[in-house]
Design a protein around this motif. Structure first.
Motif, PDB file in Angstrom:
ATOM      1  N   ILE A 192       0.854  -1.190   0.000  1.00  0.00           N
ATOM      2  CA  ILE A 192       0.000   0.000   0.000  1.00  0.00           C
ATOM      3  C   ILE A 192       0.893   1.244   0.000  1.00  0.00           C
ATOM      4  CG2 ILE A 192      -1.837   1.227   1.223  1.00  0.00           C
ATOM      5  CD1 ILE A 192      -2.575  -1.512   2.484  1.00  0.00           C
ATOM      6  N   PRO A 193       1.045   1.921  -1.137  1.00  0.00           N
ATOM      7  CA  PRO A 193       2.008   3.030  -1.257  1.00  0.00           C
ATOM      8  C   PRO A 193       1.810   4.164  -0.265  1.00  0.00           C
ATOM      9  CG  PRO A 193       1.231   2.348  -3.419  1.00  0.00           C
ATOM     10  CD  PRO A 193       0.382   1.627  -2.416  1.00  0.00           C
ATOM     11  N   SER A 194       0.566   4.378   0.181  1.00  0.00           N
ATOM     12  CA  SER A 194       0.320   5.500   1.099  1.00  0.00           C
ATOM     13  C   SER A 194       0.862   5.251   2.499  1.00  0.00           C
ATOM     14  CB  SER A 194      -1.189   5.795   1.174  1.00  0.00           C
ATOM     15  OG  SER A 194      -1.924   4.617   1.423  1.00  0.00           O
ATOM     16  N   THR A 195       1.301   4.015   2.791  1.00  0.00           N
ATOM     17  CA  THR A 195       1.953   3.749   4.077  1.00  0.00           C
ATOM     18  C   THR A 195       3.404   4.177   3.949  1.00  0.00           C
ATOM     19  OG1 THR A 195       0.455   1.893   4.460  1.00  0.00           O
ATOM     20  CG2 THR A 195       2.412   2.005   5.843  1.00  0.00           C
ATOM     21  N   LEU A 196       3.630   5.456   4.130  1.00  0.00           N
ATOM     22  CA  LEU A 196       4.964   6.040   3.945  1.00  0.00           C
ATOM     23  C   LEU A 196       5.885   5.740   5.118  1.00  0.00           C
ATOM     24  CD1 LEU A 196       3.845   9.545   2.618  1.00  0.00           C
ATOM     25  CD2 LEU A 196       4.675   7.605   1.264  1.00  0.00           C
ATOM     26  N   ARG A 197       5.284   5.595   6.289  1.00  0.00           N
ATOM     27  CA  ARG A 197       6.057   5.362   7.517  1.00  0.00           C
ATOM     28  C   ARG A 197       5.102   4.860   8.578  1.00  0.00           C
ATOM     29  NH1 ARG A 197       4.566   9.122  11.206  1.00  0.00           N
ATOM     30  NH2 ARG A 197       3.666  11.079  10.424  1.00  0.00           N
ATOM     31  N   PRO A 198       5.620   4.258   9.645  1.00  0.00           N
ATOM     32  CA  PRO A 198       4.740   3.949  10.772  1.00  0.00           C
ATOM     33  C   PRO A 198       4.320   5.241  11.460  1.00  0.00           C
ATOM     34  CG  PRO A 198       6.797   2.687  10.871  1.00  0.00           C
ATOM     35  CD  PRO A 198       6.985   3.752   9.841  1.00  0.00           C
ATOM     36  N   SER A 199       3.093   5.287  11.943  1.00  0.00           N
ATOM     37  CA  SER A 199       2.682   6.395  12.801  1.00  0.00           C
ATOM     38  C   SER A 199       2.781   5.919  14.254  1.00  0.00           C
ATOM     39  CB  SER A 199       1.268   6.876  12.446  1.00  0.00           C
ATOM     40  OG  SER A 199       0.344   5.807  12.424  1.00  0.00           O
ATOM     41  N   THR A 200       2.429   6.762  15.173  1.00  0.00           N
ATOM     42  CA  THR A 200       2.602   6.429  16.591  1.00  0.00           C
ATOM     43  C   THR A 200       1.265   6.480  17.320  1.00  0.00           C
ATOM     44  OG1 THR A 200       2.983   8.720  17.269  1.00  0.00           O
ATOM     45  CG2 THR A 200       4.915   7.459  16.534  1.00  0.00           C
ATOM     46  N   ILE A 201       1.242   5.889  18.486  1.00  0.00           N
ATOM     47  CA  ILE A 201       0.034   5.946  19.307  1.00  0.00           C
ATOM     48  C   ILE A 201      -0.317   7.389  19.633  1.00  0.00           C
ATOM     49  CG2 ILE A 201      -0.859   5.422  21.609  1.00  0.00           C
ATOM     50  CD1 ILE A 201       0.530   2.686  21.401  1.00  0.00           C
ATOM     51  N   ALA A 202       0.703   8.199  19.917  1.00  0.00           N
ATOM     52  CA  ALA A 202       0.456   9.602  20.277  1.00  0.00           C
ATOM     53  C   ALA A 202       0.025  10.430  19.069  1.00  0.00           C
ATOM     54  CB  ALA A 202       1.710  10.202  20.897  1.00  0.00           C
ATOM     55  N   SER A 203       0.532  10.089  17.888  1.00  0.00           N
ATOM     56  CA  SER A 203       0.191  10.818  16.665  1.00  0.00           C
ATOM     57  C   SER A 203      -0.110   9.787  15.578  1.00  0.00           C
ATOM     58  CB  SER A 203       1.361  11.731  16.253  1.00  0.00           C
ATOM     59  OG  SER A 203       1.050  12.477  15.115  1.00  0.00           O
ATOM     60  N   SER A 204      -1.351   9.309  15.580  1.00  0.00           N
ATOM     61  CA  SER A 204      -1.701   8.099  14.836  1.00  0.00           C
ATOM     62  C   SER A 204      -1.970   8.302  13.353  1.00  0.00           C
ATOM     63  CB  SER A 204      -2.941   7.455  15.463  1.00  0.00           C
ATOM     64  OG  SER A 204      -2.707   7.091  16.800  1.00  0.00           O
ATOM     65  N   PHE A 205      -2.254   9.540  12.931  1.00  0.00           N
ATOM     66  CA  PHE A 205      -2.722   9.759  11.569  1.00  0.00           C
ATOM     67  C   PHE A 205      -1.822  10.730  10.811  1.00  0.00           C
ATOM     68  CE2 PHE A 205      -6.424   9.328  14.473  1.00  0.00           C
ATOM     69  CZ  PHE A 205      -6.810   8.045  14.083  1.00  0.00           C
ATOM     70  N   TYR A 206      -1.712  10.495   9.511  1.00  0.00           N
ATOM     71  CA  TYR A 206      -1.118  11.489   8.630  1.00  0.00           C
ATOM     72  C   TYR A 206      -1.853  11.451   7.296  1.00  0.00           C
ATOM     73  CZ  TYR A 206       1.809   7.462   7.041  1.00  0.00           C
ATOM     74  OH  TYR A 206       2.269   6.248   6.594  1.00  0.00           O
ATOM     75  N   GLY A 207      -1.650  12.485   6.502  1.00  0.00           N
ATOM     76  CA  GLY A 207      -2.292  12.544   5.200  1.00  0.00           C
ATOM     77  C   GLY A 207      -1.368  12.054   4.103  1.00  0.00           C
ATOM     78  N   TYR A 208      -1.962  11.627   2.995  1.00  0.00           N
ATOM     79  CA  TYR A 208      -1.199  11.192   1.824  1.00  0.00           C
ATOM     80  C   TYR A 208      -1.772  11.902   0.606  1.00  0.00           C
ATOM     81  CZ  TYR A 208       0.516   8.107  -1.918  1.00  0.00           C
ATOM     82  OH  TYR A 208       1.104   7.604  -3.071  1.00  0.00           O
ATOM     83  N   ASP A 209      -0.915  12.697  -0.035  1.00  0.00           N
ATOM     84  CA  ASP A 209      -1.341  13.413  -1.233  1.00  0.00           C
ATOM     85  C   ASP A 209      -1.436  12.429  -2.387  1.00  0.00           C
ATOM     86  OD1 ASP A 209      -1.240  14.949  -3.721  1.00  0.00           O
ATOM     87  OD2 ASP A 209      -0.787  16.681  -2.453  1.00  0.00           O
ATOM     88  N   ARG A 210      -2.620  12.234  -2.906  1.00  0.00           N
ATOM     89  CA  ARG A 210      -2.856  11.233  -3.951  1.00  0.00           C
ATOM     90  C   ARG A 210      -2.084  11.519  -5.222  1.00  0.00           C
ATOM     91  NH1 ARG A 210      -8.750  12.025  -5.030  1.00  0.00           N
ATOM     92  NH2 ARG A 210      -8.226  10.700  -6.827  1.00  0.00           N
ATOM     93  N   PHE A 211      -1.703  12.769  -5.454  1.00  0.00           N
ATOM     94  CA  PHE A 211      -1.101  13.141  -6.727  1.00  0.00           C
ATOM     95  C   PHE A 211       0.413  13.308  -6.656  1.00  0.00           C
ATOM     96  CE2 PHE A 211      -5.494  14.569  -6.568  1.00  0.00           C
ATOM     97  CZ  PHE A 211      -6.009  13.915  -7.680  1.00  0.00           C
ATOM     98  N   THR A 212       0.928  13.668  -5.484  1.00  0.00           N
ATOM     99  CA  THR A 212       2.386  13.817  -5.352  1.00  0.00           C
ATOM    100  C   THR A 212       3.021  12.644  -4.615  1.00  0.00           C
ATOM    101  OG1 THR A 212       2.317  15.000  -3.233  1.00  0.00           O
ATOM    102  CG2 THR A 212       2.100  16.316  -5.262  1.00  0.00           C
ATOM    103  N   GLY A 213       2.188  11.880  -3.899  1.00  0.00           N
ATOM    104  CA  GLY A 213       2.730  10.767  -3.123  1.00  0.00           C
ATOM    105  C   GLY A 213       3.450  11.216  -1.862  1.00  0.00           C
ATOM    106  N   GLU A 214       3.235  12.458  -1.457  1.00  0.00           N
ATOM    107  CA  GLU A 214       3.932  13.008  -0.294  1.00  0.00           C
ATOM    108  C   GLU A 214       3.023  13.023   0.932  1.00  0.00           C
ATOM    109  OE1 GLU A 214       5.177  16.861  -1.563  1.00  0.00           O
ATOM    110  OE2 GLU A 214       6.892  16.083  -2.706  1.00  0.00           O
ATOM    111  N   GLU A 215       3.667  13.033   2.093  1.00  0.00           N
ATOM    112  CA  GLU A 215       2.922  13.124   3.346  1.00  0.00           C
ATOM    113  C   GLU A 215       2.377  14.533   3.534  1.00  0.00           C
ATOM    114  OE1 GLU A 215       3.695  12.780   8.158  1.00  0.00           O
ATOM    115  OE2 GLU A 215       4.888  11.517   6.811  1.00  0.00           O
ATOM    116  N   THR A 216       1.164  14.602   4.069  1.00  0.00           N
ATOM    117  CA  THR A 216       0.536  15.892   4.333  1.00  0.00           C
ATOM    118  C   THR A 216      -0.054  15.889   5.742  1.00  0.00           C
ATOM    119  OG1 THR A 216      -1.617  15.179   3.481  1.00  0.00           O
ATOM    120  CG2 THR A 216      -0.080  16.150   1.896  1.00  0.00           C
ATOM    121  N   ILE A 217      -0.519  17.042   6.160  1.00  0.00           N
ATOM    122  CA  ILE A 217      -1.188  17.154   7.457  1.00  0.00           C
ATOM    123  C   ILE A 217      -2.552  16.473   7.345  1.00  0.00           C
ATOM    124  CG2 ILE A 217      -2.143  18.746   9.167  1.00  0.00           C
ATOM    125  CD1 ILE A 217      -0.048  20.790   8.178  1.00  0.00           C
TER     126      ILE A 217
END
Length: 406
Positions: free
Chosen positions: A306-331
């Motif tokens: 799953i390409p949008s799994t860029l990195r593990p997240s943490t219990i304290a900060s569980s979510f991040y965004g994935y830009d569908r068009f650039t493939g980059e992490e977002t808020i």
């Protein structure tokens, strides 16, 4: 007189912190009762879900120094500076799939002549895993997926699982929410998926078949769980065979793409072999009819299916965004065109007491008899990655991973 076997229960040292433990106070007492020639020592911890006071009350000796112990037991990877040479360790090492981030750990384990027994490879004669936290990862992962959905749509608010006393309290919160007509997809058929389905079933949703999920519209929320036969097919056109897929995953290709067009919430609970096809391609996200808004990757295979799994997240900060068009992490939760990703790799840590109790029960019942020589079983040998400063034959394929030049 035979010297007693000394077992040390390690403080978890990996960051972010993990509150789980492999042996609870009660389980430790059961081990001592059935093995008079065993002593157990507890390394103090300020974060462990069972407190130092609970271990002391049970009669255990707490000590920082575990150098006199023969067997050292933890949960997650042990940090390199704390490794004690010439010992026998049990923990999840995350090295046998050639994980680059733990290559140095395996190198140091070999240098220090440590026998490494990895929980992930403790299996019975039929190859079925004996101890695992996977069920609890599914239980918590599905809850967090729903929490992300609520945060993304502003339609309901669930408290973090870590703030709940136990699973019962977590489910009490879950029973209060109401979902709009969405489609929830779960991949996998093992313990992880079983835990996820248990959580989803709290909502009493309609469960539908893969065919209906793909082709029917519903005026209520529905859930569908799919097995490998629903998301891969043989390249040569032959009929799908599950054992063949496990043995020769490279001979299959993904047919998952149609699910990306109809799924709203995807909870990934499958086991993935690096040689098997990837579920989604980066370009799939860019298509106008890509429909998935939240992906809860409970399996958390970075650089995996799953390409949008860029990195593990943490219990304290569980979510991040994935830009569908650039493939980059977002808020997360800012731009609704992006995919919300949950990829916490230690989900059972949010229900640490229950998951520890379940894990420790399997460990004491099925592994300790072999570990302490009560039974002549190959359980331990099969899970040994290193011994006498060498990779064991079953894990000799890691040779290039360990020794390749920088």
């Amino acid at each position: 007189m035979i010297r007693p076997t000394r077992i040390g229960v390690l403080r978890e040292t990996k960051n972010p912190p993990d509150r789980r433990v492999a042996i609870t106070p009660e389980q430790g007492l059961n081990i001592l009762k059935s093995h008079p020639n065993v002593s157990i020592f507890i390394q103090p911890s300020d974060i462990r879900c069972y407190t130092n006071a609970e271990y002391r009350k049970a009669g255990f000796f707490l000590t920082e120094d575990l150098r006199e112990c023969d067997i050292l037991i933890g949960v997650k990877e042990v940090t390199i500076p704390t490794l004690i040479p010439n010992k026998k360790y049990l923990f999840f090492s995350h090295t046998a799939k050639k994980q680059t981030y733990n290559r140095k750990l395996l190198q140091e384990i070999l240098k220090r002549n440590i026998t490494l027994i990895d929980y992930e490879y403790l299996c019975n004669d039929n190859g079925k895993r004996i101890v695992a936290f996977g069920y609890w990862a599914g239980v918590v992962g599905a809850y967090k997926a729903l929490r992300a959905r609520g945060m993304r749509t502003d339609s309901f608010d669930l408290p973090p699982a870590r703030s709940c006393l136990n699973m019962d309290e977590m489910y009490k919160h879950l029973k209060k929410i109401s979902l709009k007509p969405i489609k929830i997809l779960i991949t996998g058929g093992g313990r992880v998926a079983s835990g996820a389905m248990q959580t989803i079933r709290v909502l009493k949703l309609k469960e539908v078949s893969p065919i209906d999920f793909l082709h029917k519209e519903y005026n209520e929320p529905v859930v569908c769980r799919i097995d490998p036969e629903n998301y891969v097919e043989r390249i040569d056109g032959s009929e799908f065979d599950l054992q063949h897929f496990y043995d020769y995953p490279e001979m299959y290709r993904s047919i998952f793409k149609p699910f990306t067009k109809v799924t709203d919430l995807f909870i990934a609970c499958h086991y993935w072999d690096p040689k098997s096809p990837k579920f989604i391609k980066p370009e799939d996200y860019m298509e106008d009819d890509f429909n998935i808004s939240v992906i809860a990757d409970v399996s958390c295979d970075v650089n995996g299916p799953i390409p949008s799994t860029l990195r593990p997240s943490t219990i304290a900060s569980s979510f991040y965004g994935y830009d569908r068009f650039t493939g980059e992490e977002t808020i997360p939760f800012v731009d609704k065109r992006n995919v919300t990703v949950m990829a916490v790799d230690n989900l059972p840590g949010e229900l640490p007491r229950e998951s520890s109790e379940d894990f420790g029960k399997a460990l004491t019942e099925h592994v300790f008899p072999a570990l302490l020589g009560d039974v002549d079983d190959q359980i331990i040998e099969r899970a040994c990655i290193t011994k006498d400063g060498q990779l064991t034959p079953a894990f000799s394929y890691l040779q290039d991973y360990v020794y390749k030049s920088e």
